[in-house]
Scaffold this motif. Structure first.
Motif, PDB file in Angstrom:
ATOM      1  N   VAL A  20     -72.724 -35.072 -19.161  1.00 44.56           N
ATOM      2  CA  VAL A  20     -73.382 -36.277 -18.642  1.00 44.56           C
ATOM      3  C   VAL A  20     -72.456 -37.474 -18.819  1.00 44.56           C
ATOM      4  O   VAL A  20     -72.074 -37.810 -19.947  1.00 44.56           O
ATOM      5  CB  VAL A  20     -74.691 -36.555 -19.409  1.00 44.56           C
ATOM      6  N   SER A  44     -79.422 -45.916 -17.900  1.00 46.25           N
ATOM      7  CA  SER A  44     -78.235 -46.559 -17.301  1.00 46.25           C
ATOM      8  C   SER A  44     -77.055 -46.652 -18.269  1.00 46.25           C
ATOM      9  O   SER A  44     -75.948 -46.986 -17.857  1.00 46.25           O
ATOM     10  CB  SER A  44     -78.602 -47.945 -16.769  1.00 46.25           C
ATOM     11  N   THR A  47     -77.978 -47.951 -24.467  1.00 44.65           N
ATOM     12  CA  THR A  47     -77.873 -47.508 -25.868  1.00 44.65           C
ATOM     13  C   THR A  47     -76.491 -46.932 -26.141  1.00 44.65           C
ATOM     14  O   THR A  47     -75.895 -47.174 -27.195  1.00 44.65           O
ATOM     15  CB  THR A  47     -78.967 -46.465 -26.173  1.00 44.65           C
ATOM     16  N   GLU A 178     -83.335 -52.419 -28.001  1.00 47.27           N
ATOM     17  CA  GLU A 178     -84.752 -52.533 -27.611  1.00 47.27           C
ATOM     18  C   GLU A 178     -85.661 -52.876 -28.794  1.00 47.27           C
ATOM     19  O   GLU A 178     -86.639 -52.170 -29.069  1.00 47.27           O
ATOM     20  CB  GLU A 178     -85.233 -51.235 -26.955  1.00 47.27           C
TER      21      GLU A 178
HETATM   22  N1  LIG Z   1     -76.963 -37.198 -26.918  1.00 45.40           N
HETATM   23  C1  LIG Z   1     -76.984 -37.096 -25.592  1.00 45.40           C
HETATM   24  N2  LIG Z   1     -76.649 -35.942 -24.981  1.00 45.40           N
HETATM   25  C2  LIG Z   1     -76.640 -35.828 -23.634  1.00 45.40           C
HETATM   26  N3  LIG Z   1     -76.952 -36.831 -22.804  1.00 45.40           N
HETATM   27  C3  LIG Z   1     -77.302 -38.001 -23.346  1.00 45.40           C
HETATM   28  C4  LIG Z   1     -77.345 -38.205 -24.756  1.00 45.40           C
HETATM   29  N4  LIG Z   1     -77.728 -39.473 -25.009  1.00 45.40           N
HETATM   30  C5  LIG Z   1     -77.924 -40.048 -23.806  1.00 45.40           C
HETATM   31  N5  LIG Z   1     -77.665 -39.170 -22.798  1.00 45.40           N
HETATM   32  C6  LIG Z   1     -77.707 -39.446 -21.346  1.00 45.40           C
HETATM   33  O1  LIG Z   1     -76.802 -40.505 -21.075  1.00 45.40           O
HETATM   34  C7  LIG Z   1     -77.341 -41.401 -20.132  1.00 45.40           C
HETATM   35  C8  LIG Z   1     -77.427 -42.797 -20.730  1.00 45.40           C
HETATM   36  O2  LIG Z   1     -78.338 -42.785 -21.809  1.00 45.40           O
HETATM   37  P1  LIG Z   1     -78.704 -44.063 -22.683  1.00 45.40           P
HETATM   38  O3  LIG Z   1     -79.542 -43.605 -23.799  1.00 45.40           O
HETATM   39  O4  LIG Z   1     -77.461 -44.792 -23.003  1.00 45.40           O
HETATM   40  O5  LIG Z   1     -79.563 -44.928 -21.632  1.00 45.40           O
HETATM   41  P2  LIG Z   1     -80.414 -46.256 -21.841  1.00 45.40           P
HETATM   42  O6  LIG Z   1     -79.975 -47.208 -20.783  1.00 45.40           O
HETATM   43  O7  LIG Z   1     -80.329 -46.692 -23.248  1.00 45.40           O
HETATM   44  O8  LIG Z   1     -81.898 -45.770 -21.503  1.00 45.40           O
HETATM   45  P3  LIG Z   1     -83.322 -46.284 -22.120  1.00 45.40           P
HETATM   46  O9  LIG Z   1     -83.622 -47.584 -21.429  1.00 45.40           O
HETATM   47  O10 LIG Z   1     -84.266 -45.206 -21.704  1.00 45.40           O
HETATM   48  O11 LIG Z   1     -83.168 -46.398 -23.591  1.00 45.40           O
HETATM   49  C9  LIG Z   1     -78.695 -40.827 -19.710  1.00 45.40           C
HETATM   50  O12 LIG Z   1     -78.498 -40.079 -18.549  1.00 45.40           O
HETATM   51  C10 LIG Z   1     -79.064 -39.935 -20.873  1.00 45.40           C
HETATM   52  O13 LIG Z   1     -79.866 -38.863 -20.455  1.00 45.40           O
END
Ligand SMILES: Nc1ncnc2c1ncn2[C@@H]1O[C@H](COP(=O)(O)OP(=O)(O)OP(=O)(O)O)[C@@H](O)[C@H]1O
Ligand SMILES: [Mg+2]
Length: 231
Positions: A20, A44, A47, A178
């Motif tokens: 990913v 997006s 995190t 968040e």
């Molecule tokens: N440990 C992991 N292993 C595999 N994929 C991951 C992992 N952590 C996050 N992802 C993927 O990476 C991408 C970005 O995730 P991230 O958690 O950074 O998004 P986000 O913007 O913080 O989302 P949210 O608003 O839901 O917290 C997503 O497609 C998520 O599914």
């Protein structure tokens, strides 16, 4: 003055079924003293970006520079020192230790420091340590609650303990993932006001990851992510 710079930062999570790409070629600059939010839809990469700025995860490609120090060039020991001394983090789920009191939870951040870190703060003994913790709790509006455990406090109060824990060591940056996601409007505003004050009065650099409208209205700059890229 620049605090952070990311250079073509890319993060790929490798899972059993697929790779990913969570961040794709992100190059941004963040100055000292900024109050900003990383926004974007769920998934997006918000995190992921915050975790890389906070040295909580490994970089796949590119680099992060903090005060011109390349994270890519650091060994694990140097990374944990920066994490302990310079980076304060708070999370959606507070991450407090349930069996410890409010004050003990804050003290954890000081107990992680080495001698040099304690000297930097002017902490010489147990009493100094306790005073630092009480003052930190007071600075987020928590008075006389230091002996309560997390489950004896409201969600808003728990999040404020986690802010106290993050700032007690006087970090260079507060990363807030968040922080209002589990809070009602009143408690959200309270946390946002505290962070705004820390930014204004202590000149603390504060970086949120959030899509909360209240947070986005309170910051001076928004970096928007879409599918892992800045847009
Ligand atoms: N440990 C992991 N292993 C595999 N994929 C991951 C992992 N952590 C996050 N992802 C993927 O990476 C991408 C970005 O995730 P991230 O958690 O950074 O998004 P986000 O913007 O913080 O989302 P949210 O608003 O839901 O917290 C997503 O497609 C998520 O599914
Ligand atoms: Mg997230």
């Amino acid at each position: 003055m620049e605090l952070f710079r990311t250079q073509n930062l890319t993060k790929i999570y490798v899972t059993e079924s697929e790779n990913v790409k969570a961040l794709n070629d992100v190059s941004i600059k963040i100055d000292r003293g900024e109050l900003l939010a990383i926004s974007g839809r769920s998934g997006s990469g918000k995190t992921t970006l915050l975790n890389l700025l906070g040295l909580l995860d490994s970089i796949t490609e590119g680099d992060v520079f903090m005060n011109d120090i390349s994270f890519g060039s650091l060994n694990n020991k140097a990374k944990s020192k920066i994490r302990r001394d310079d980076i304060g983090m708070i999370f959606q789920a507070y991450n407090l230790i349930p069996v410890l009191t409010a004050e003990e939870n804050v003290e954890l951040a000081l107990n992680a420091l080495d001698k040099e870190g304690l000297m930097r703060l002017g902490i010489n003994n147990k009493a100094d340590k306790r005073n630092f913790c009480i003052e930190s709790l007071q600075s987020v509006g928590l008075f006389n609650l230091e002996n309560r455990r997390p489950h004896e406090l409201s969600g808003g109060q728990q999040q404020r303990i986690s802010i106290a824990r993050a700032i007690v060591k006087q970090p260079k940056v507060l990363l807030a993932d968040e922080p209002t996601a589990n809070l009602d409007k009143e408690n959200s505003m309270n946390v946002i006001d505290i962070i705004q004050k820390l930014n204004e009065e202590m000149k603390l650099t504060c970086i949120y990851s959030s899509h909360d409208k209240l947070i986005l209205e309170s910051v001076k700059r928004i970096i928007k992510l879409e599918d892992g890229s800045v847009c």
